[in-house]
Design a protein around this motif. Structure first.
Motif: not given
Ligand code: ATP
Ligand code: MG
Length: 415
Positions: A75, A11-12, A151-152, A19-21, A68-70
Motif C-alpha cells: 500500500d 488488481e485493476m 479503495g473499497p 476501476d469503478t471508483n 493503496g491506503l492499507g
Molecule cells: P484496505 O485497507 O481495504 O486495504 P485500501 O485503500 O488499501 O484499503 P485497496 O487495497 O487498494 O484499498 O483496495 C481494496 C479493494 O477495494 C480492492 O481489492 C478492490 O476490490 C476495491 N477497489 C480498490 N480500488 C478500486 C477502484 N478504483 N474501483 C473499484 N474497486 C476498487
C-alpha cells in the motif's frame, strides 16, 4: 477547475477487476462543474505511482487517488504522494486512536503495522473512515488539493459524501448551473449531430452532451455563470436554437420517457390505446405499461405472432385481406391496428408487423422491414420502416418507433 483521478492497485490492471471508483467520482465532480481531464490506473509500483502523481498535480487543481491506503507494504499511495510533493510524513497518535476505535467496533485487534495508517503527509488533514480502517487524507497544495481515498467502493463513497464533497464545493468558484434536457425520437445520432452541431459548437459554455441509445437520443445543455440569471439566459439562448432545429422530434423537455409522454397526451384527450404486436411479441405493451398509472389510458393488447392469430383478430373479411397482402404489409398493419382498437374499445390501435430476423427476409421485405400503423375511427397512419441491426435491435427500434408514430398521430390530430 479540472480534476484528475488515479486509481491505485495492480488488481485493476487484470481482467478480473475494474476501476469503478473513478466513474463514481467523475459523476460527483461533473455535478459541480469540475471536469475530469485525465484518469489512469497505476499498479502497486512506487516509482510509477510517484511519477503519475507528480504529473497530475502539475496539470490539474484537483487530484484524487483511490486505494493503496492499507497497512501492508504494497500500500504505497501515502509514500508516493509525500514523495511527489516533496514533503515528509508524521505519525499522529490521535489518528491511531481513531483506527483502534474502528477495530474495536469491528471486534478486531489492531496490529503493529496499522500504525502506518496513522502516518499523515505533512500538511494533510485526515478524513475519518466510518466504514473501514484506512483514513483518507486532504492536502492543500500551492495550486489546489490532493485527496487520498480508500479503495473499497463503500468506504470511498461514504467518505466522499461525509467529508470530501463539502470541502471541495468550498474550494470551487461560486457558479450557478442551469440546464436544458431534451429527449428526441425519430432520428439517428449522426443526423441529429449534423443538424445541431453548427449551433452548439459555437459555444464552449453551455457544455452540450449528446447521448444515444436505440432510437432515443438525449441532448443535455449545461450553462455555468456567476449568477443564476446569466446562466439561465445563456442556456436559453442556445436552447431556443436547438429546439428550433429539432422541432417536434423533441418529445420531452424534462426527461420523461417516450411512453410517459404518449400516456400524458392520451390522458389529456381522455383517450385510450390498445396494441396488436407481431415481431415485437409484447415489447410495445411492456413499454406502455411501464408507466405508473398506465391503466388510465392503456387498454391492453394482442400478441398475434402467427398468420392464423392475426386473421382471428382481424375477422373473416379482413383476415382474407391479410392473407392476400402478406403479413408484412401496409394492409396487415392497418387491419391489425383497427382491429386492436375495435376489439378493445380503445380510441387508438397501434400495430407492429415485420421481419426481426435473422431469418425470414425476402427480396421485397428484407430483415429489418417493419410496418407500423396507428388507427382511430377517424384516420390511419401507416409507415414502413427499415431498421438496422440484429433481432434485438430491430425489435427495440420497432417498439420505440411505434410509440413515436402514435405521438405524431396525436400531434397531427390536435393541429
Ligand atoms: P484496505 O485497507 O481495504 O486495504 P485500501 O485503500 O488499501 O484499503 P485497496 O487495497 O487498494 O484499498 O483496495 C481494496 C479493494 O477495494 C480492492 O481489492 C478492490 O476490490 C476495491 N477497489 C480498490 N480500488 C478500486 C477502484 N478504483 N474501483 C473499484 N474497486 C476498487
Ligand atoms: Mg489495501
Amino acid at each position: 477547475m479540472n480534476a484528475e483521478i488515479i486509481a491505485v492497485g495492480s488488481e485493476m490492471l487484470t481482467p478480473q477487476r475494474i476501476d469503478t471508483n473513478s466513474l463514481y467520482l467523475t459523476d460527483q465532480l461533473n455535478a459541480y462543474g469540475v471536469e475530469v481531464v485525465y484518469k489512469c490506473v497505476v499498479g502497486d509500483d512506487r516509482a510509477l505511482l510517484t511519477d503519475s502523481i507528480r504529473l497530475a498535480v502539475n496539470r490539474s487543481a484537483i487530484v484524487i487517488l483511490s486505494g493503496g491506503l492499507g497497512p501492508t507494504e504494497d500500500d504505497l499511495t501515502r509514500d508516493a504522494v509525500a514523495a511527489a510533493l516533496g514533503v515528509g510524513q508524521t505519525y499522529h497518535p490521535d489518528v491511531f486512536a481513531g483506527i483502534e476505535g474502528m477495530f474495536a467496533r469491528l471486534g478486531r485487534k489492531v496490529a503493529e503495522n496499522n500504525k502506518r495508517q496513522a502516518m499523515l503527509i505533512d500538511g494533510a488533514e485526515w478524513l475519518e473512515n466510518t466504514r473501514g480502517t484506512a483514513p483518507g487524507q486532504w492536502i492543500r497544495t500551492a495550486n489546489g488539493v490532493v485527496i487520498l481515498l480508500p479503495g473499497p467502493p463503500k468506504e470511498l463513497t461514504t467518505m466522499y459524501e461525509r467529508t470530501v464533497r463539502e470541502r471541495l464545493v468550498a474550494l470551487l468558484p461560486k457558479q450557478a448551473l442551469r440546464t436544458r434536457w431534451y429527449r428526441v425520437a425519430g432520428m439517428g445520432e449522426s443526423d441529429l449531430d449534423q443538424l445541431i452541431a453548427p449551433v452548439y459548437t459555437r459555444y464552449t459554455n453551455p457544455v452540450t452532451t449528446v447521448l444515444a441509445k436505440a432510437g432515443d437520443i438525449e441532448v443535455h445543455l449545461r450553462a455555468r455563470l456567476d449568477t443564476a440569471e446569466a446562466a439561465e439566459a445563456l442556456v436559453n439562448e442556445v436552447g431556443v436554437q436547438v429546439e428550433a432545429l429539432l422541432g417536434d422530434r423533441i418529445y420531452s423537455h424534462n426527461g420523461d420517457p417516450l411512453e410517459k409522454t404518449v400516456g400524458l397526451m392520451l390522458a389529456a384527450r381522455g383517450a385510450t390505446v390498445a396494441v396488436a404486436e407481431s415481431c415485437t411479441g409484447g415489447l410495445l405493451g411492456t413499454r406502455l405499461s411501464d408507466t405508473p398509472g398506465a391503466s388510465a389510458w392503456f387498454r391492453g393488447g394482442y400478441i398475434v405472432y402467427t398468420l392464423a392469430l392475426k386473421q382471428a383478430l382481424a375477422g373473416d373479411a379482413d383476415g382474407a385481406a391479410i392473407a392476400a397482402a402478406g403479413v408484412v404489409s401496409e394492409t396487415t398493419a392497418t387491419v391489425l391496428a383497427k382491429a386492436a382498437a375495435a376489439r378493445s374499445g380503445a380510441t387508438y390501435g397501434v400495430s407492429i408487423t415485420g421481419v426481426a430476423g435473422p431469418d425470414g427476409g425476402t427480396g421485397e421485405n428484407p430483415v429489418g422491414t417493419v410496418w407500423i400503423a396507428v388507427a382511430s375511427n377517424q384516420s390511419v397512419t401507416a409507415r414502413r420502416y427499415r431498421f438496422p441491426g440484429d433481432r434485438g435491435r430491430v425489435r427495440t427500434l420497432a417498439a420505440q418507433s411505434a410509440l413515436d408514430l402514435l405521438r405524431r398521430h396525436l400531434l397531427s390530430e390536435k393541429g
